[in-house]
Design a protein around this motif. Structure first.
Motif, PDB file in Angstrom:
ATOM      1  N   CYS A 588      85.455  77.885  39.221  1.00 28.26           N
ATOM      2  CA  CYS A 588      84.143  78.251  39.751  1.00 28.26           C
ATOM      3  C   CYS A 588      83.119  77.206  39.312  1.00 28.26           C
ATOM      4  CB  CYS A 588      83.737  79.640  39.253  1.00 28.26           C
ATOM      5  SG  CYS A 588      82.079  80.111  39.762  1.00 28.26           S
ATOM      6  N   ASP A 589      82.492  76.638  40.251  1.00 30.76           N
ATOM      7  CA  ASP A 589      81.513  75.619  39.919  1.00 30.76           C
ATOM      8  C   ASP A 589      80.325  76.199  39.167  1.00 30.76           C
ATOM      9  OD1 ASP A 589      82.995  73.650  40.993  1.00 30.76           O
ATOM     10  OD2 ASP A 589      81.912  73.532  42.890  1.00 30.76           O
ATOM     11  N   CYS A 590      79.985  77.369  39.525  1.00 29.08           N
ATOM     12  CA  CYS A 590      78.856  77.988  38.829  1.00 29.08           C
ATOM     13  C   CYS A 590      79.173  78.128  37.348  1.00 29.08           C
ATOM     14  CB  CYS A 590      78.551  79.358  39.434  1.00 29.08           C
ATOM     15  SG  CYS A 590      78.236  79.348  41.189  1.00 29.08           S
ATOM     16  N   PHE A 591      80.306  78.677  37.127  1.00 31.83           N
ATOM     17  CA  PHE A 591      80.707  78.881  35.740  1.00 31.83           C
ATOM     18  C   PHE A 591      80.877  77.547  35.033  1.00 31.83           C
ATOM     19  CE2 PHE A 591      83.997  79.469  32.519  1.00 31.83           C
ATOM     20  CZ  PHE A 591      83.437  80.483  31.761  1.00 31.83           C
ATOM     21  N   ALA A 592      81.487  76.632  35.731  1.00 32.87           N
ATOM     22  CA  ALA A 592      81.717  75.330  35.111  1.00 32.87           C
ATOM     23  C   ALA A 592      80.411  74.630  34.788  1.00 32.87           C
ATOM     24  CB  ALA A 592      82.561  74.461  36.031  1.00 32.87           C
ATOM     25  N   ASN A 593      79.426  74.890  35.589  1.00 38.67           N
ATOM     26  CA  ASN A 593      78.134  74.277  35.330  1.00 38.67           C
ATOM     27  C   ASN A 593      77.295  75.090  34.367  1.00 38.67           C
ATOM     28  OD1 ASN A 593      78.588  72.109  37.021  1.00 38.67           O
ATOM     29  ND2 ASN A 593      77.899  73.241  38.817  1.00 38.67           N
ATOM     30  N   GLY A 594      77.886  76.136  33.900  1.00 32.87           N
ATOM     31  CA  GLY A 594      77.151  76.956  32.951  1.00 32.87           C
ATOM     32  C   GLY A 594      76.073  77.794  33.583  1.00 32.87           C
ATOM     33  N   GLU A 595      76.253  78.073  34.807  1.00 35.38           N
ATOM     34  CA  GLU A 595      75.243  78.860  35.494  1.00 35.38           C
ATOM     35  C   GLU A 595      75.794  80.222  35.877  1.00 35.38           C
ATOM     36  OE1 GLU A 595      74.014  76.642  38.827  1.00 35.38           O
ATOM     37  OE2 GLU A 595      73.296  74.944  37.644  1.00 35.38           O
ATOM     38  N   PHE A 596      74.893  81.074  36.001  1.00 36.83           N
ATOM     39  CA  PHE A 596      75.270  82.358  36.556  1.00 36.83           C
ATOM     40  C   PHE A 596      75.391  82.220  38.059  1.00 36.83           C
ATOM     41  CE2 PHE A 596      73.092  84.024  32.722  1.00 36.83           C
ATOM     42  CZ  PHE A 596      74.192  84.621  32.167  1.00 36.83           C
ATOM     43  N   CYS A 597      76.225  83.017  38.575  1.00 37.53           N
ATOM     44  CA  CYS A 597      76.315  83.023  40.025  1.00 37.53           C
ATOM     45  C   CYS A 597      75.030  83.590  40.604  1.00 37.53           C
ATOM     46  CB  CYS A 597      77.517  83.841  40.481  1.00 37.53           C
ATOM     47  SG  CYS A 597      79.082  83.003  40.198  1.00 37.53           S
ATOM     48  N   ALA A 629      84.890  71.332  27.720  1.00 31.84           N
ATOM     49  CA  ALA A 629      85.001  71.875  29.070  1.00 31.84           C
ATOM     50  C   ALA A 629      83.650  71.936  29.773  1.00 31.84           C
ATOM     51  CB  ALA A 629      85.629  73.266  29.016  1.00 31.84           C
ATOM     52  N   PHE A 630      82.642  72.167  29.014  1.00 31.24           N
ATOM     53  CA  PHE A 630      81.334  72.339  29.634  1.00 31.24           C
ATOM     54  C   PHE A 630      80.466  71.093  29.516  1.00 31.24           C
ATOM     55  CE2 PHE A 630      82.784  76.616  28.708  1.00 31.24           C
ATOM     56  CZ  PHE A 630      82.603  77.217  29.944  1.00 31.24           C
ATOM     57  N   LYS A 631      81.085  70.108  29.057  1.00 28.39           N
ATOM     58  CA  LYS A 631      80.333  68.860  29.047  1.00 28.39           C
ATOM     59  C   LYS A 631      80.318  68.278  30.449  1.00 28.39           C
ATOM     60  CE  LYS A 631      80.685  66.967  24.400  1.00 28.39           C
ATOM     61  NZ  LYS A 631      81.239  65.838  23.611  1.00 28.39           N
ATOM     62  N   PRO A 632      79.324  67.540  30.724  1.00 29.63           N
ATOM     63  CA  PRO A 632      79.307  66.894  32.038  1.00 29.63           C
ATOM     64  C   PRO A 632      80.491  65.964  32.176  1.00 29.63           C
ATOM     65  CG  PRO A 632      77.169  66.775  30.992  1.00 29.63           C
ATOM     66  CD  PRO A 632      78.115  67.297  29.956  1.00 29.63           C
ATOM     67  N   LYS A 633      81.064  66.039  33.311  1.00 32.43           N
ATOM     68  CA  LYS A 633      82.231  65.197  33.511  1.00 32.43           C
ATOM     69  C   LYS A 633      81.848  63.750  33.722  1.00 32.43           C
ATOM     70  CE  LYS A 633      85.235  68.705  35.474  1.00 32.43           C
ATOM     71  NZ  LYS A 633      85.916  69.155  36.711  1.00 32.43           N
ATOM     72  N   ILE A 634      80.706  63.597  34.241  1.00 31.80           N
ATOM     73  CA  ILE A 634      80.255  62.242  34.495  1.00 31.80           C
ATOM     74  C   ILE A 634      79.348  61.832  33.351  1.00 31.80           C
ATOM     75  CG2 ILE A 634      79.155  60.715  36.133  1.00 31.80           C
ATOM     76  CD1 ILE A 634      81.698  62.105  37.092  1.00 31.80           C
ATOM     77  N   GLY A 635      79.872  60.971  32.569  1.00 33.31           N
ATOM     78  CA  GLY A 635      79.080  60.508  31.445  1.00 33.31           C
ATOM     79  C   GLY A 635      77.974  59.590  31.897  1.00 33.31           C
TER      80      GLY A 635
END
Length: 800
Positions: A588-597, A629-635
């Motif tokens: 889930c992108d939301c979750f991965a981005n640390g956001e609530f849906c 896991a919750f770090k930005p993938k793009i440094g």
DNA sequence: GAGTTTGAAACT
DNA sequence: CAGTTTCAAACTC
């Protein structure tokens, strides 16, 4: 007192400010020379009490004057006109009283210097003390009760007979008049007996002076009632400081303004303590080179000694929280600012420090005890530093206040609030592999100690979450009854924070210690904060040119992975469509981005506060699996986007890394050596990539052009529709409806009505009447069209 | 909109 | 760590 920047004020997540409910008022122990004063509170916070129970709002045994001054001062009420109110008095049902109180949620604590009694009041407490109301003037005068009663707690006040005692009035309460300007009046402790009358009367005619603290950048000096013989008279100048909240913009003229609350507990009028009985706010002269805000927390022995005591403050209404906002005004003349705020943290007040990151110099926020012997050590933690600005957290090592501020560069949100829950005595424990993150966040942990908060963040009625999906007003409770200590911050859109907090995803409850009680820290995404701002009780709005974020799309964001803020904000996150993962996995992108849906299309979504437990567990699981896991993938590269690269690299095999399947390509970056892709075409010299990029650019240009065209067309249509008078076309044709002006419409309607009337008079059948009316309407249209044609011809003839 | 493709995440 | 499965987004038709 300091100025609450309108900008900051507007951006302040209100729910953060709003939620501490204090159920009881531990006042009784405050005897002796202890002087407590909680002065300013938030305004425009709805009062719980109805007219019939006009017992809340402001309590004072020592004579508190609440003076809501409206713009339209009605005839001044004299002492005879004033209405004394108390619990026993049913006159409290005056609407005027209610209205006044509704805009006045001042929290006061006063101590009679003579009797040594202490009265603690809170803006949400029931108004139990006798007070006088000048209905005409919209003034409320609280008179202290007899000394014998003054020693009682606030609970005893309701039962006590109201006694108007005009001496010893010290504290003035801030209210908001119609103009939205809160006013704080300062009265000497030993007021003259003419206090009531004078206060209710024309303030300007009074000789003694008290200072009226207003909002809107205007400060008035008004006569102080009585107090000529008061030993506090010499302190008046210090006692009363201006709470100057920047001028409100017309846009948000009706918006409430956050107040800075000051609670003062003076123990023996300690000279060290800047807090003086009856003092509303103090502001010391700048002494530190660095701009700093000092929260002085006076020791409230009485309160701390009563662990069971609570102060009832409605989460909806108030403000048992202290908001400390740095002076937003970028006046360079006062780069240093020290604000001393006596805070009784035992009451569960929260301190919220908001600082603008634009300040080049680091800002320190120091919380300490007012009493010298109780000054708590403060830990200053530099969480991170980006772009030259400091990301600093300074927190007390000891129990209170459970607040820390985080300054996030580039973000308008610079706050972290800890809400201590009832069982807050636990310590936060690092959660699994996210050790480093916990270490980073460790300074954020505040030992709740014996602090007992009456309410978690939200009791049922307080802070609510506007459910991500169902954006309804009835929302989900942000914090369930479970009492937790939370850390709330707009972490989601602040990717720069995440590396600092290492692996903490937004929304994470930091290390809820298993078995250590329900204590944890929640990092609430900014979107959530924004949602909370939309709750009815969060009425704080921007009083400045800044427009408060009204939705997630408009919230301030920091650059994300090097992508400009504009890009991040202009492109709202896509809603997810998860069906099986419950939005609790990194799928889930939301979750991965640390956001609530939010506004997603997911099914069985657990990525919300309703399922906070599950969510936290999932976060922990993810962190266990991958601490980053919750770090930005793009440094983010050191210098420019060229250095941006995927932290792990992609593993594409079929897409040639030229489709959005590839995370590198999706992030618009080239694959790097760490990628394990097969047949990669996503490198600098790749012709395929160049072609794709060109195509993509062309497509983007087309989209932009189309968008611009649509916007322009829409604007033109709107403009046409807005016109009420015909516009002579400039050569081109003008649609006939352009000539349907208001006058034409009225004339047409008159014709139709006349036709209908005629049909009615001639007793025509309804069908016939309708036909006639329609015919008439047709005639009207024809005339309009004809007029339009004539106008066109005329215009052409004059070559306009 | 349904079905397919794809690759990351999750799992073994 | 590698292989497999699951999953949701991206993509195609």
């Amino acid at each position: 007192m300091d100025v609450v920047s309108p900008e900051l004020n507007s951006l302040l997540p209100d729910e953060i400010m709003d939620t501490e409910a204090i159920e009881d008022l531990p006042q009784s122990q405050a005897h002796g020379a202890t002087a407590q004063s909680k002065a300013i509170d938030e305004t425009l916070v709805p009062m719980e009490t109805g007219e019939g129970e006009l017992s809340s709002g402001v309590t004072s045994e020592e004579g508190t004057v609440v003076t809501p001054i409206s713009k339209d001062p009605s005839p001044c009420s004299s002492a005879e006109n004033q209405i004394s109110l108390s619990n026993s008095s049913k006159s409290s049902s005056l609407p005027m009283v209610k209205r006044s109180l509704a805009t006045s949620t001042a929290t006061t604590k006063t101590t009679d210097s003579v009797t040594g009694t202490t009265v603690s009041t809170s803006g949400l407490q029931k108004l139990t003390s006798p007070f006088t109301i000048s209905a005409a003037n919209r003034q409320i005068i609280l008179n202290k009760v007899a000394s014998a009663q003054a020693g009682d707690t606030a609970k005893s006040v309701p039962t006590s007979h109201q006694v108007i005692k005009q001496e010893g009035q010290k504290l003035l309460v801030t209210t908001l008049g119609k103009s939205g300007q809160p006013i704080v009046l300062q009265l000497p402790p030993t007021g003259s007996k003419a206090v009531v009358g004078q206060t209710s009367g024309d303030l300007k005619t009074q000789t003694p002076q008290f200072k009226v603290v207003t909002i809107g950048g205007r400060t008035e000096l008004k006569p102080i009632v009585g107090g000529t013989t008061n030993q506090m008279a010499t302190l008046q100048a210090q006692q009363l400081k201006t709470v100057q909240i920047a001028k409100k913009t017309p846009v948000s003229s009706s918006a409430p303004i956050k107040f800075i609350i000051t609670k003062t507990v003076n123990k023996g009028a300690s000279p060290q303590s800047p807090v003086i009985a009856g003092r509303v706010l103090t502001q010391s002269s700048p002494v530190l080179p660095a701009r700093s805000i000092t929260l002085t927390e006076p020791l409230n022995t009485s309160l701390q000694s009563i662990p069971g005591k609570k102060i009832a403050i409605s989460p909806l209404k108030t403000p048992s929280k202290v908001t400390v906002v740095s002076v937003a005004s970028p006046t360079q003349s006062a780069p240093q600012k020290t604000v001393t705020l006596p805070v009784n943290v035992a009451l569960g007040q929260q301190i919220l420090a908001v600082q603008q990151s634009t300040s080049a110099s680091p800002v320190k926020v120091v919380t300490s005890q007012a009493t010298v012997q109780n000054v708590k050590p403060v830990q200053s933690v530099a969480v991170g530093s980006v772009g030259g600005s400091q990301f600093k957290t300074i927190i007390p090592l000891s129990t209170q206040p459970n607040v820390q501020q985080i300054q996030v560069p580039g973000s308008r949100f610079h706050y972290v609030r800890l809400v201590t829950a009832t069982t807050a005595s636990s310590t936060v424990q690092p959660s699994g592999p996210s050790t480093n993150s916990v270490q980073t966040a460790k300074p954020m942990l505040v030992n709740a100690g014996a602090v007992r908060m009456s309410v978690p963040i939200v009791p049922a009625q307080s802070v609510k979450q506007v459910a991500p999906k169902p954006l309804t007003t009835t929302a989900q409770v942000v914090s369930t009854p479970q009492t937790q200590q939370r850390l709330i911050m707009p972490a989601t859109p602040l990717p720069q924070i995440q590396p600092n907090f290492t692996n903490l995803p937004p929304g994470t409850v930091l290390a809820p210690a298993p078995g250590a009680g329900n204590v944890g820290y929640a990092v609430v995404p900014a979107q959530y904060v924004t949602q909370l701002q939309q709750t009815p009780f969060v009425t704080l709005a921007s009083s400045s040119g800044f427009s408060a974020p009204s939705s997630i799309q408009t919230q301030a964001r920091l650059p994300l992975n090097g992508v400009s803020t504009t890009e991040s904000t202009s492109r709202p996150r896509k809603p997810c469509n998860c069906t099986k993962s419950q939005c609790l996995k990194l799928y889930c992108d939301c979750f991965a981005n640390g956001e609530f849906c939010n506004n997603c299309n997911c099914n069985n979504c657990f990525n919300n506060l309703e399922h906070e437990t599950e969510r936290l567990k999932a976060i922990k699981t993810c962190l266990d699996r991958n601490p980053e896991a919750f770090k930005p993938k793009i440094g983010k590269g050191k210098e420019g986007e060229s250095d941006r690269r995927h932290s792990k690299g992609c593993n594409c095999k079929r897409s040639g890394c030229l489709k959005n399947y590839c995370e590198c390509y999706e992030a618009k970056i080239m694959c790097s050596s760490i990628c394990k892709c097969v047949g990669c075409k996503n490198f600098e010299e790749s012709p395929e990539r160049k072609t794709l990029m060109h195509l993509a650019d062309a497509a983007e240009v087309r989209v932009q052009q189309q968008t611009a065209a649509k916007t322009k067309l829409s604007s033109q249509i709107s403009d046409l529709l807005m016109r009420t008078t015909p516009v002579i076309p400039t050569g081109g044709g003008r649609l006939p409806y352009t000539f349907v002006t208001k006058e034409v419409l009225e004339a047409t309607c008159e014709c139709l009505l006349e036709r209908a009337k005629r049909s009615e008079q001639t007793l025509q059948p309804q069908a016939e009447a309708e036909r006639m009316i329609l015919e008439e309407f047709g005639h009207c249209l024809m005339r309009i069209i004809s007029s339009a044609g004539k106008a066109k011809v005329d215009c052409a003839s004059i070559n306009c």
